[in-house]
Design a protein around this motif. Structure first.
Motif, PDB file in Angstrom:
ATOM      1  N   ILE A  16      74.439-118.886 -47.349  1.00 35.07           N
ATOM      2  CA  ILE A  16      73.525-117.825 -48.047  1.00 35.07           C
ATOM      3  C   ILE A  16      74.353-116.353 -47.912  1.00 35.07           C
ATOM      4  O   ILE A  16      74.825-115.852 -46.711  1.00 35.07           O
ATOM      5  N   ILE A  17      74.376-115.697 -48.994  1.00 29.62           N
ATOM      6  CA  ILE A  17      75.183-114.382 -49.048  1.00 29.62           C
ATOM      7  C   ILE A  17      74.183-113.360 -49.878  1.00 29.62           C
ATOM      8  O   ILE A  17      73.066-113.897 -50.034  1.00 29.62           O
ATOM      9  N   GLY A  18      74.698-112.276 -49.703  1.00 29.31           N
ATOM     10  CA  GLY A  18      73.763-111.083 -50.157  1.00 29.31           C
ATOM     11  C   GLY A  18      73.009-110.226 -49.210  1.00 29.31           C
ATOM     12  O   GLY A  18      71.905-109.765 -49.389  1.00 29.31           O
ATOM     13  N   LEU A  19      73.681-110.190 -48.264  1.00 29.91           N
ATOM     14  CA  LEU A  19      73.264-109.133 -46.932  1.00 29.91           C
ATOM     15  C   LEU A  19      72.252-109.831 -46.151  1.00 29.91           C
ATOM     16  O   LEU A  19      71.240-109.011 -45.965  1.00 29.91           O
ATOM     17  N   PRO A  20      72.182-110.857 -45.897  1.00 25.18           N
ATOM     18  CA  PRO A  20      70.945-111.275 -45.001  1.00 25.18           C
ATOM     19  C   PRO A  20      71.008-110.972 -43.539  1.00 25.18           C
ATOM     20  O   PRO A  20      72.176-110.486 -42.882  1.00 25.18           O
ATOM     21  N   ASP A  21      70.023-110.826 -43.153  1.00 25.02           N
ATOM     22  CA  ASP A  21      69.970-110.589 -41.145  1.00 25.02           C
ATOM     23  C   ASP A  21      70.233-111.954 -40.688  1.00 25.02           C
ATOM     24  O   ASP A  21      70.127-113.073 -41.303  1.00 25.02           O
ATOM     25  N   LYS A  22      70.332-111.717 -39.391  1.00 26.71           N
ATOM     26  CA  LYS A  22      70.197-113.108 -38.728  1.00 26.71           C
ATOM     27  C   LYS A  22      69.107-114.230 -38.954  1.00 26.71           C
ATOM     28  O   LYS A  22      69.290-115.381 -39.271  1.00 26.71           O
ATOM     29  N   ALA A  23      67.773-113.783 -38.892  1.00 34.19           N
ATOM     30  CA  ALA A  23      66.771-114.543 -39.044  1.00 34.19           C
ATOM     31  C   ALA A  23      67.005-115.331 -40.665  1.00 34.19           C
ATOM     32  O   ALA A  23      66.630-116.228 -40.644  1.00 34.19           O
ATOM     33  N   LEU A  24      67.304-114.659 -41.268  1.00 32.25           N
ATOM     34  CA  LEU A  24      67.543-115.044 -42.626  1.00 32.25           C
ATOM     35  C   LEU A  24      68.582-116.105 -42.932  1.00 32.25           C
ATOM     36  O   LEU A  24      68.664-116.982 -43.406  1.00 32.25           O
ATOM     37  N   GLY A  25      69.733-115.637 -42.242  1.00 28.96           N
ATOM     38  CA  GLY A  25      70.760-116.704 -41.973  1.00 28.96           C
ATOM     39  C   GLY A  25      70.366-117.926 -41.444  1.00 28.96           C
ATOM     40  O   GLY A  25      71.104-119.040 -41.734  1.00 28.96           O
ATOM     41  N   GLU A  26      69.423-117.988 -40.376  1.00 25.07           N
ATOM     42  CA  GLU A  26      69.071-119.189 -39.938  1.00 25.07           C
ATOM     43  C   GLU A  26      68.076-120.259 -40.764  1.00 25.07           C
ATOM     44  O   GLU A  26      67.666-121.242 -40.361  1.00 25.07           O
ATOM     45  N   ALA A  27      67.961-119.510 -42.155  1.00 24.24           N
ATOM     46  CA  ALA A  27      66.978-120.319 -43.005  1.00 24.24           C
ATOM     47  C   ALA A  27      67.779-121.569 -43.571  1.00 24.24           C
ATOM     48  O   ALA A  27      67.189-122.578 -43.920  1.00 24.24           O
TER      49      ALA A  27
END
Length: 510
Positions: free
Chosen positions: A34-45
């Protein structure tokens, strides 16, 4: 299709921006990025999407999968992008309806079993989607009632990722999953606290009605047991009900704070933070996703600071700018968020740490330096922004006698007086940017078309000349005088109204 696109919403404060979620397949070793400036919670998606898809009978591609959140420069926070990421990833190989994906916003967090979990901020996200022209939004079942408050957009509540996939044309086996329950919703129809229960404090009740009628900030000082908290908690009950736009804004702030929303609340909110609250708890903030503080949650309602002498001076001084501007702007690295902060401030304090200073029959054990330090928590600039300063005494046995408390003002009677006074003020100010006396500009009051003649202004002119009032305090006395005039159904303040407003502000008699 090898590239699939759908939509999500990124929130910055109450403002929402559409985020295009695009997934692309390439013939390389299996990987999910996942790219596009995600935070950690979003990266764990990534892991949530993998497990949720498998447990719903949906198969993710076994090739290199890249999900881009566009615009890439916009920070994205939280787990509300899970469903959009999963659907875009599945659509790279599954035969989903591209038109349906292109016109649908997906909001929700995925559980490992594939169920959609509720997320905070659904209402402002759906409002942003509708404002930006989207036709449909899919939200977790637990958030459906909240999202349905928005007009002009189709709202679908989904239980699982399989339900969402079926909406876009995928024939997936239905699995029996119970919806994730939302948090319990407080009863909004609970009766207001009755103003007639306040006995022996007629002057205080009159001051409270005046504050409600003009939207004035108020400070109550008195010993424990004088009724300060009792009065403050009855203020929302005599304020006018919220209109549609105000109720929607209040509900959006509650949603963003993680509080359950099932219907529009018409009663003005009451926020009463503990005196140990930090600056961030009061004004808002956060290290990742910016959350509204108590002053934002009190918008269109009342912020009550009890035991204000126990608050840290830095916390109290943080109120000064929001009181003037009616909003709070929070700056963090790479992000700035604004929240509304149009509230009515009610302060309550004891006269000293032990509460017995100046109380008849009481014994104060506080040294003079402690009393000065206690009262010094309220800075001069903050007090200058308070319209009404009220001193209360404990109710005596004689005052508590029912024979001496006939004709008490009920909540319904006070609310009717407040509404009538606000209607008169609104009619007078109909061609100005203001609707409440407390918001009227000082120069307009002093020099505008409704400026009072010198004979009427004489008491406050003298107080200003003596230095008893600042110019800001002068303007606040004028505002309270206009409110007293509206309550009395008069065309304008009299000399008596000016004198009474001056007494309410400074305890000065004319």
């Amino acid at each position: 299709m090898t590239i699939a696109r759908t939509w999500a919403v990124a929130l910055t404060g109450l403002d929402g921006a559409l985020v295009e979620v695009e997934a692309d397949l390439s013939n390389q070793r299996p990987e999910f990025r996942i790219i596009g400036l995600p935070d950690k919670a979003l990266g764990e998606a990534v892991q949530r999407v993998h497990n949720a898809s498998a447990n719903c009978g949906l198969v993710l591609p076994h090739r290199r999968l890249t999900v881009n959140l566009s615009p890439a420069s916009l920070p994205k926070h939280g787990s509300s992008f899970d469903v959009a990421i999963a659907i875009a990833a599945l659509a790279t190989e599954a035969p989903m309806d591209a038109a349906s994906l292109a016109h649908t916003v997906h909001i929700g967090e995925l559980g490992l079993d594939g169920r959609l979990r509720p997320v905070p901020g659904v209402l402002p996200a759906v409002l942003a989607a509708a404002r930006l022209g989207m036709r449909r939004v899919i939200v977790p079942h637990a958030n459906h009632a909240e999202a349905a408050l928005v007009d002009g957009i189709e709202v679908i509540g989904a239980i699982s990722l399989g339900d969402v996939a079926r909406r876009h044309g995928i024939d997936v086996e239905e699995r029996s999953l119970d919806p994730v329950p939302g948090p319990a919703v407080a009863d909004e129809d609970a009766p207001n606290a009755e103003l007639a229960e306040v006995i022996g404090q007629r002057d205080a009740v009159d001051a409270l009605i005046t504050a409600a009628a003009g939207g004035h900030h108020m400070l109550m000082s008195g010993p424990p047991g004088a009724g300060k908290t009792m009065l403050a908690t009855r203020l929302p009950g005599i304020l006018p009900s919220l209109g549609d736009a105000q109720a929607l804004e209040v509900a959006s702030i509650r949603s963003l704070s993680g509080q359950p929303v099932a219907a529009l609340q018409r009663r003005p909110p009451l926020e009463a933070p503990h005196h140990s609250a930090s600056i961030a708890a009061l004004v808002g903030g956060g290290s990742r996703m910016l959350r509204p503080g108590a002053i934002a949650r009190a918008t269109h309602g009342v912020l009550f600071l009890d035991e204000v002498g126990e608050f840290a001076p830095s916390v109290l001084d943080a109120l000064r700018q929001p009181l003037e501007k009616g909003e709070i702007t929070i700056h963090r690295a790479g992000v700035t968020a604004s929240f509304p902060a149009s509230f009515q401030l009610i302060l309550a304090t004891n006269p000293c740490p032990c509460g017995n200073y100046g109380v008849r029959g009481g014994t104060c054990v506080c040294p003079p330096v402690s009393i000065r330090r206690y009262l010094g928590r309220l800075s001069g600039p903050l007090l200058d922004r308070v319209d009404i300063e009220l001193s209360l005494a404990r109710v005596s046995v004689a005052h508590a006698s029912s024979t001496l408390n006939t004709g008490l003002v009920t909540t319904a009677e006070a609310a009717a007086r407040v509404l009538a006074a606000r209607d008169r003020a609104g009619h007078r100010l109909r061609e100005t940017p203001w609707s409440l006396n407390a918001r009227v500009s000082g120069p307009w009051l002093r020099e505008g078309p409704l400026a009072l003649p010198p004979a009427i202004r004489r008491p406050i002119d003298a107080a200003l000349h003596r230095g008893s009032l600042t110019l800001r305090g002068y303007d606040r006395v004028l505002r309270v005088a206009w409110t007293l005039s509206d309550l009395a159904d008069q065309p304008g303040p009299t000399l008596g109204d000016i004198g009474r407003a001056l007494f309410m502000k400074k305890g000065i008699t004319t």
